[in-house]
Design a protein around this motif. Structure first.
Motif, PDB file in Angstrom:
ATOM      1  N   PHE A 135       0.835  -1.207   0.000  1.00  0.00           N
ATOM      2  CA  PHE A 135       0.000   0.000   0.000  1.00  0.00           C
ATOM      3  C   PHE A 135       0.866   1.252   0.000  1.00  0.00           C
ATOM      4  CE2 PHE A 135      -2.774   3.261   1.704  1.00  0.00           C
ATOM      5  CZ  PHE A 135      -4.014   2.966   1.158  1.00  0.00           C
ATOM      6  N   GLU A 136       1.820   1.332   0.940  1.00  0.00           N
ATOM      7  CA  GLU A 136       2.686   2.516   1.043  1.00  0.00           C
ATOM      8  C   GLU A 136       3.614   2.634  -0.162  1.00  0.00           C
ATOM      9  OE1 GLU A 136       2.142   0.413   3.496  1.00  0.00           O
ATOM     10  OE2 GLU A 136       1.136   1.666   5.009  1.00  0.00           O
ATOM     11  N   ASN A 137       4.167   1.496  -0.611  1.00  0.00           N
ATOM     12  CA  ASN A 137       5.087   1.530  -1.754  1.00  0.00           C
ATOM     13  C   ASN A 137       4.367   1.977  -3.028  1.00  0.00           C
ATOM     14  OD1 ASN A 137       7.248   0.666  -0.202  1.00  0.00           O
ATOM     15  ND2 ASN A 137       6.861  -1.502  -0.601  1.00  0.00           N
ATOM     16  N   HIS A 138       3.138   1.535  -3.169  1.00  0.00           N
ATOM     17  CA  HIS A 138       2.352   1.917  -4.341  1.00  0.00           C
ATOM     18  C   HIS A 138       2.067   3.413  -4.336  1.00  0.00           C
ATOM     19  CE1 HIS A 138      -0.239   1.377  -7.742  1.00  0.00           C
ATOM     20  NE2 HIS A 138      -1.336   1.725  -7.096  1.00  0.00           N
ATOM     21  N   ARG A 139       1.766   3.956  -3.163  1.00  0.00           N
ATOM     22  CA  ARG A 139       1.539   5.406  -3.042  1.00  0.00           C
ATOM     23  C   ARG A 139       2.803   6.187  -3.418  1.00  0.00           C
ATOM     24  NH1 ARG A 139      -2.673   7.492   0.576  1.00  0.00           N
ATOM     25  NH2 ARG A 139      -4.580   6.411  -0.090  1.00  0.00           N
ATOM     26  N   LYS A 140       3.971   5.680  -3.016  1.00  0.00           N
ATOM     27  CA  LYS A 140       5.229   6.351  -3.345  1.00  0.00           C
ATOM     28  C   LYS A 140       5.473   6.348  -4.851  1.00  0.00           C
ATOM     29  CE  LYS A 140       7.507   5.302   1.053  1.00  0.00           C
ATOM     30  NZ  LYS A 140       8.567   4.500   1.735  1.00  0.00           N
ATOM     31  N   GLN A 141       5.180   5.218  -5.491  1.00  0.00           N
ATOM     32  CA  GLN A 141       5.335   5.130  -6.939  1.00  0.00           C
ATOM     33  C   GLN A 141       4.369   6.077  -7.656  1.00  0.00           C
ATOM     34  OE1 GLN A 141       7.665   3.439  -8.710  1.00  0.00           O
ATOM     35  NE2 GLN A 141       8.560   2.940  -6.726  1.00  0.00           N
ATOM     36  N   GLN A 142       3.180   6.209  -7.102  1.00  0.00           N
ATOM     37  CA  GLN A 142       2.199   7.125  -7.674  1.00  0.00           C
ATOM     38  C   GLN A 142       2.679   8.563  -7.588  1.00  0.00           C
ATOM     39  OE1 GLN A 142      -1.415   6.216  -5.537  1.00  0.00           O
ATOM     40  NE2 GLN A 142      -2.060   4.711  -7.050  1.00  0.00           N
ATOM     41  N   ASN A 143       3.319   8.932  -6.468  1.00  0.00           N
ATOM     42  CA  ASN A 143       3.848  10.288  -6.303  1.00  0.00           C
ATOM     43  C   ASN A 143       4.954  10.573  -7.322  1.00  0.00           C
ATOM     44  OD1 ASN A 143       2.100  10.857  -4.211  1.00  0.00           O
ATOM     45  ND2 ASN A 143       3.557  10.330  -2.607  1.00  0.00           N
ATOM     46  N   ARG A 144       5.796   9.558  -7.588  1.00  0.00           N
ATOM     47  CA  ARG A 144       6.842   9.711  -8.607  1.00  0.00           C
ATOM     48  C   ARG A 144       6.214   9.954  -9.981  1.00  0.00           C
ATOM     49  NH1 ARG A 144      11.992   7.217  -7.952  1.00  0.00           N
ATOM     50  NH2 ARG A 144      11.767   6.398 -10.065  1.00  0.00           N
ATOM     51  N   PHE A 145       5.192   9.151 -10.285  1.00  0.00           N
ATOM     52  CA  PHE A 145       4.499   9.281 -11.562  1.00  0.00           C
ATOM     53  C   PHE A 145       3.828  10.643 -11.672  1.00  0.00           C
ATOM     54  CE2 PHE A 145       0.706   8.731 -14.246  1.00  0.00           C
ATOM     55  CZ  PHE A 145       1.287   8.217 -15.399  1.00  0.00           C
ATOM     56  N   LEU A 157       4.782  13.441 -10.249  1.00  0.00           N
ATOM     57  CA  LEU A 157       5.809  14.449 -10.501  1.00  0.00           C
ATOM     58  C   LEU A 157       6.171  14.498 -11.984  1.00  0.00           C
ATOM     59  CD1 LEU A 157       8.121  16.424  -9.802  1.00  0.00           C
ATOM     60  CD2 LEU A 157       9.520  14.427  -9.240  1.00  0.00           C
ATOM     61  N   LEU A 158       6.451  13.332 -12.568  1.00  0.00           N
ATOM     62  CA  LEU A 158       6.862  13.283 -13.967  1.00  0.00           C
ATOM     63  C   LEU A 158       5.739  13.771 -14.890  1.00  0.00           C
ATOM     64  CD1 LEU A 158       8.722   9.846 -13.938  1.00  0.00           C
ATOM     65  CD2 LEU A 158       9.733  12.130 -13.935  1.00  0.00           C
ATOM     66  N   GLN A 159       4.508  13.398 -14.583  1.00  0.00           N
ATOM     67  CA  GLN A 159       3.387  13.838 -15.419  1.00  0.00           C
ATOM     68  C   GLN A 159       3.170  15.347 -15.315  1.00  0.00           C
ATOM     69  OE1 GLN A 159      -0.776  12.561 -14.609  1.00  0.00           O
ATOM     70  NE2 GLN A 159      -0.672  11.608 -16.623  1.00  0.00           N
ATOM     71  N   THR A 160       3.375  15.886 -14.106  1.00  0.00           N
ATOM     72  CA  THR A 160       3.223  17.331 -13.917  1.00  0.00           C
ATOM     73  C   THR A 160       4.285  18.095 -14.698  1.00  0.00           C
ATOM     74  OG1 THR A 160       2.326  16.957 -11.695  1.00  0.00           O
ATOM     75  CG2 THR A 160       3.092  19.179 -12.199  1.00  0.00           C
ATOM     76  N   ILE A 161       5.513  17.550 -14.721  1.00  0.00           N
ATOM     77  CA  ILE A 161       6.579  18.176 -15.501  1.00  0.00           C
ATOM     78  C   ILE A 161       6.193  18.221 -16.980  1.00  0.00           C
ATOM     79  CG2 ILE A 161       8.946  17.875 -16.338  1.00  0.00           C
ATOM     80  CD1 ILE A 161       9.632  16.726 -13.554  1.00  0.00           C
ATOM     81  N   GLU A 162       5.673  17.102 -17.490  1.00  0.00           N
ATOM     82  CA  GLU A 162       5.250  17.044 -18.893  1.00  0.00           C
ATOM     83  C   GLU A 162       4.142  18.051 -19.174  1.00  0.00           C
ATOM     84  OE1 GLU A 162       4.166  13.054 -19.861  1.00  0.00           O
ATOM     85  OE2 GLU A 162       6.128  12.225 -19.360  1.00  0.00           O
ATOM     86  N   GLU A 163       3.214  18.164 -18.232  1.00  0.00           N
ATOM     87  CA  GLU A 163       2.092  19.091 -18.400  1.00  0.00           C
ATOM     88  C   GLU A 163       2.571  20.535 -18.423  1.00  0.00           C
ATOM     89  OE1 GLU A 163      -1.337  20.602 -15.502  1.00  0.00           O
ATOM     90  OE2 GLU A 163      -1.460  18.451 -15.885  1.00  0.00           O
ATOM     91  N   ARG A 164       3.493  20.866 -17.517  1.00  0.00           N
ATOM     92  CA  ARG A 164       4.009  22.244 -17.452  1.00  0.00           C
ATOM     93  C   ARG A 164       4.839  22.587 -18.697  1.00  0.00           C
ATOM     94  NH1 ARG A 164       3.873  24.099 -12.019  1.00  0.00           N
ATOM     95  NH2 ARG A 164       1.790  23.440 -11.301  1.00  0.00           N
ATOM     96  N   LEU A 165       5.631  21.618 -19.161  1.00  0.00           N
ATOM     97  CA  LEU A 165       6.422  21.852 -20.367  1.00  0.00           C
ATOM     98  C   LEU A 165       5.507  22.131 -21.562  1.00  0.00           C
ATOM     99  CD1 LEU A 165       9.211  19.129 -20.035  1.00  0.00           C
ATOM    100  CD2 LEU A 165       9.513  21.603 -19.907  1.00  0.00           C
ATOM    101  N   LYS A 166       4.444  21.364 -21.656  1.00  0.00           N
ATOM    102  CA  LYS A 166       3.475  21.555 -22.736  1.00  0.00           C
ATOM    103  C   LYS A 166       2.813  22.929 -22.621  1.00  0.00           C
ATOM    104  CE  LYS A 166      -0.664  19.405 -24.714  1.00  0.00           C
ATOM    105  NZ  LYS A 166      -1.641  18.280 -24.578  1.00  0.00           N
ATOM    106  N   HIS A 167       2.441  23.300 -21.373  1.00  0.00           N
ATOM    107  CA  HIS A 167       1.810  24.603 -21.138  1.00  0.00           C
ATOM    108  C   HIS A 167       2.766  25.737 -21.508  1.00  0.00           C
ATOM    109  CE1 HIS A 167      -0.656  27.645 -19.095  1.00  0.00           C
ATOM    110  NE2 HIS A 167       0.473  28.096 -18.568  1.00  0.00           N
ATOM    111  N   ASN A 168       4.028  25.613 -21.082  1.00  0.00           N
ATOM    112  CA  ASN A 168       5.020  26.659 -21.370  1.00  0.00           C
ATOM    113  C   ASN A 168       5.282  26.773 -22.869  1.00  0.00           C
ATOM    114  OD1 ASN A 168       5.259  27.148 -18.646  1.00  0.00           O
ATOM    115  ND2 ASN A 168       7.105  25.910 -18.383  1.00  0.00           N
TER     116      ASN A 168
END
Length: 361
Positions: free
Chosen positions: A300-310, A312-323
């Motif tokens: 449960f905890e490990n899956h949540r950590k992996q989700q947080n990593r994902f 972060l990476l998705q947010t970076i992609e979204e911001r790059l696209k927005h910029n």
């Protein structure tokens, strides 16, 4: 002399009802003024932590906004709410249109609030690819749950997001958890080729299926079945009970074809009738068992950590696209490159490379 009566225009507006004398004009003016007033970040955060649904709704509106000023404000709100989040179980519910997702979620939500749970439903409505509009009618289909004090329903448009989720669903989850909701239900737009993003933000993934609708073979597709932690054959009532039992047997056989999940959880298949409110408690018992199992083996905890990593990476992609699309240099020449690509005077790959170089110029 013309004695014909004068016809009133169809656009004529009748006089409204005047307010009673006992209503204070000062009070009315004060209410109108406060409606126009934009609450500060601290006011919204305080409201959320005090379990104020109005403050929660206003904060979600800021999160979903594309306005840069709202974005900065929303980011600050999320940062302040984050220490108070992550205390819920997140459940994703998906299925083909017509499977009864809204009816099931209402029956499921009412069952949970009856157990003393606080339930937040994030219902994602499909956006039109033509008009970009959405109906956002999920609240009207959950008329009992929407009146429940321990429930909160927030419909959002999917926009151009793939995977059946809204653009800011993850941030909304954080705010709902900070507001004291211990069970978050995400209703997606329906099963499709990219119906996978929801899996990256929930703890338990529930797939609703129909019996007798030609769904069985369609459902035994590797991607969606591998993600499902449980399959519920809905509408198992009336003349459909026997077909539902047969579908349950078929899906149970299909699940044996797949390897053991990393969570060490063996997906279950059960039947239910949201209309008759039968099998709803069995679904909750399954989720509770899953929660207990995955907590014990640390998945449960490990899956949540992996989700947080994902996340972060998705947010970076979204911001790059927005910029990229909001860059002044790109805006000046984008239409020219698009026309050149349409006329085959430049390859899309070369055009993309030159446009991307403009970001650093």
């Amino acid at each position: 002399m013309n004695s014909k009566p004068k016809h009133t225009s169809a656009l004529h507006e009748k006089d409204g009802i005047s307010p009673p004398d006992f209503i204070s004009k000062d009070s009315v003016a004060s209410i109108k003024k406060n409606r126009r007033k934009q609450p500060s970040v601290d006011e919204l955060v305080t409201g959320i932590l005090n379990q104020d649904k109005v403050a929660l709704s206003r904060a979600i509106t800021l999160v979903e906004s594309k306005n840069n000023t709202h974005l900065a404000k929303a980011t600050e709100i999320i940062e302040k709410c984050l220490p108070h989040a992550n205390k819920s179980i997140r459940i994703g519910i998906t299925g083909v249109p017509g499977v009864g997702k809204s009816t099931f979620i209402e029956a499921f939500g009412k069952h949970l609030t009856g157990l003393g749970k606080k339930v937040a439903v994030l219902a994602v409505d499909p956006s039109s690819s033509i008009s970009s509009g959405s109906i956002l009618g999920d609240k009207t289909r959950m008329e009992d749950l929407v009146k429940d004090e321990n429930a909160f329903i927030r419909p959002s448009a999917s926009g151009d997001s793939l995977g059946g989720v809204a653009r800011k669903t993850r941030e909304t989850i954080i705010l709902c958890e900070a507001c004291g909701f211990d069970t978050i239900v995400i209703e997606t737009v329906g099963v499709g080729q990219s119906e996978t993003a929801v899996h990256s933000m929930v703890d338990f993934f529930l797939l609703l299926k129909l019996a007798g609708a030609g769904d069985e073979l369609q459902g035994i597709k590797r991607g969606i079945i591998e993600m499902a932690d449980a399959i519920v054959i809905n509408k198992a009532d009336g003349d459909n009970v026997k077909r539902a039992q047969m579908a349950r047997t078929e899906f149970k056989r299909a699940l044996h074809l797949y390897p053991m999940k990393a969570s060490e959880w063996l997906p279950k298949v059960i039947t239910a009738s949201a209309l008759k409110q039968e099998g709803i408690d069995d679904v909750w018992q399954l989720i509770s068992e899953f929660h207990k199992t995955t907590k014990a083996n640390s998945y449960f905890e490990n899956h949540r950590k992996q989700q947080n990593r994902f996340w972060l990476l998705q947010t970076i992609e979204e911001r790059l696209k927005h910029n990229f699309y909001n860059n002044s240099n790109v805006k000046k020449v984008l239409d020219d490159y698009l026309k050149a690509t349409e006329n085959s005077t430049i390859s899309p790959f070369h055009a993309a490379q030159q446009l991307l170089e403009l970001l650093n110029s």
